[in-house]
Design an enzyme around this catalytic site. Sequence first.
Site, mmCIF file in Angstrom:
data_model
loop_
_atom_site.group_PDB
_atom_site.id
_atom_site.type_symbol
_atom_site.label_atom_id
_atom_site.label_comp_id
_atom_site.label_asym_id
_atom_site.label_seq_id
_atom_site.Cartn_x
_atom_site.Cartn_y
_atom_site.Cartn_z
ATOM 1 N N ASP A 41 0.773 -1.498 -0.092
ATOM 2 C CA ASP A 41 0.017 0.196 0.465
ATOM 3 C C ASP A 41 0.616 1.411 -0.201
ATOM 4 O O ASP A 41 1.358 1.882 0.959
ATOM 5 C CB ASP A 41 -0.586 -0.229 1.507
ATOM 6 C CG ASP A 41 -2.389 1.017 1.012
ATOM 7 O OD1 ASP A 41 -1.983 1.711 1.023
ATOM 8 O OD2 ASP A 41 -3.162 0.530 1.871
ATOM 9 N N ASP A 101 -2.783 2.518 -5.902
ATOM 10 C CA ASP A 101 -2.009 2.527 -5.036
ATOM 11 C C ASP A 101 -2.031 1.623 -4.134
ATOM 12 O O ASP A 101 -1.137 1.163 -3.225
ATOM 13 C CB ASP A 101 -2.008 3.808 -4.638
ATOM 14 C CG ASP A 101 -2.997 3.510 -3.719
ATOM 15 O OD1 ASP A 101 -4.175 2.879 -4.019
ATOM 16 O OD2 ASP A 101 -3.555 5.138 -2.155
ATOM 17 N N GLU A 102 -2.694 0.325 -4.538
ATOM 18 C CA GLU A 102 -2.847 -1.192 -3.482
ATOM 19 C C GLU A 102 -2.152 -2.511 -4.804
ATOM 20 O O GLU A 102 -3.222 -2.711 -5.149
ATOM 21 C CB GLU A 102 -3.734 -0.674 -3.125
ATOM 22 C CG GLU A 102 -3.612 -0.801 -1.667
ATOM 23 C CD GLU A 102 -5.195 -1.349 -0.492
ATOM 24 O OE1 GLU A 102 -6.108 -0.067 -0.797
ATOM 25 O OE2 GLU A 102 -5.697 -1.998 -0.233
#
Length: 413
Positions: A25, A132-133
Amino acid sequence: MDGGDGRPGTLPGTGTEDRIVVHVDVDCFYAACERLRDPALDGEPVVVGMGFEPGETHGAVATASYEAREHGVESAMGIAAALDRLPRVADAEEGPAAHYRPVDMPFYESVAEDVKAVLADLAETVREVSIDEAYLDVTDRTDWSVVEGFARHVKQRVAEAAGVTASVGVAPTMSAAKVASDREKPDGLVVVRPGEVREFFADLDVAAIHGVGPVTARELREMDIETAGDLAAADPADLRTAFGETGREVWRRARGVDPRPVEPRGEPKSLSRESAFGEATDDYDVARERVRNLAADVARRATERDARYRTIGVKVVHPPFEVRTRAHSLPGPVDDPDLVEEVALDLLAEFEGSTVRKLGVRVANLEFGADEQTSLGGFAGDDGEEADATAESDADGGSDRPVGGQTDLGDFG
DNA sequence: TCTGGGGTCCTAGGACCC
DNA sequence: TCTGGGGTCCTAGGACCC
């Protein structure tokens, strides 16, 4: 009380007992990207807003840097509220202030590409959850005895490739890895070993469990279930009664049981576009014009992605926040921008005369790729105009309904 | 805190079929 | 006149996630 069977952390018999799942993350991703572009922002409060223009006060916070969070600015907060807590640097005579930036997705996506390339290199299987993960199944790339070093390696590779820091959680299940990556943000690294998952969860607030949102958390608290430990000890039948299938699901997760394998996400099930008015309007012509633009946008994206759609829908949000959706399904999948507009305007007509703050257009029941599986080989030079199966917009359904419709229908939400 | 945008999944009820 | 049960498809709404 304890179900008693098996060790926590895994579900026997699913073939997932000994997985090593890594959740990566990136910390405050949008703000981190802005800092890549403008290193003067390092150490400064940064607020990235969507649906807002520099100088305006509408829109909402997409990402607030930790420096901004210290002053009470949070994700999803309205820009106006954020400005109350933390004015713009340009407007602040003294005291704390933040740098406000509008979302710049193309730039963030370019940074995300660097991260994705690293992750693809580090694991056989990657599930990208968002820009973003991601989850990685690294079972065959490392071992529990050295997994911490592996996780550090992941963080380092991400930092080198993209210039951003990531928090990493390692666990035998996706939901535990997710919570683990969250525990020591930013720049965190938390390993939860098999057999430790339930203990790791025990003291956490129920809201920490993936799938427990504000509504469920409140209702759980009303049932005196405050921690994940309480949830794990609750009677699953009660949870089932109160929350349906998700009740059981979060109960299992609180117990460390989560049999979901790490799988790539595959094709989307729907595509949508929505946009809010700066101020709610009851001007029907304005609403129609907005819907036309959204329809064109969504149709263009579908075409770009080689997707055909069978369902077209609109979303209308009335003040203060009443969401209405309408949808219409066609006899067969199409790629037809004019039809998206026509159907969307048709569905909008019901709301003529009402006040709207936000409108959306959506296509669903997607099918991807060239029209059928029978045409093999390359498609170089293919102009995409297969004359046969792509139904015209004949409303009566006729006889050319395509075969094999997935039963799956997505929803507007 | 008066609320952005892009998604996923679940549930409930009605239409329709056998 | 009241009456079965199972299955599919569709729409609408809601919760949740990032």
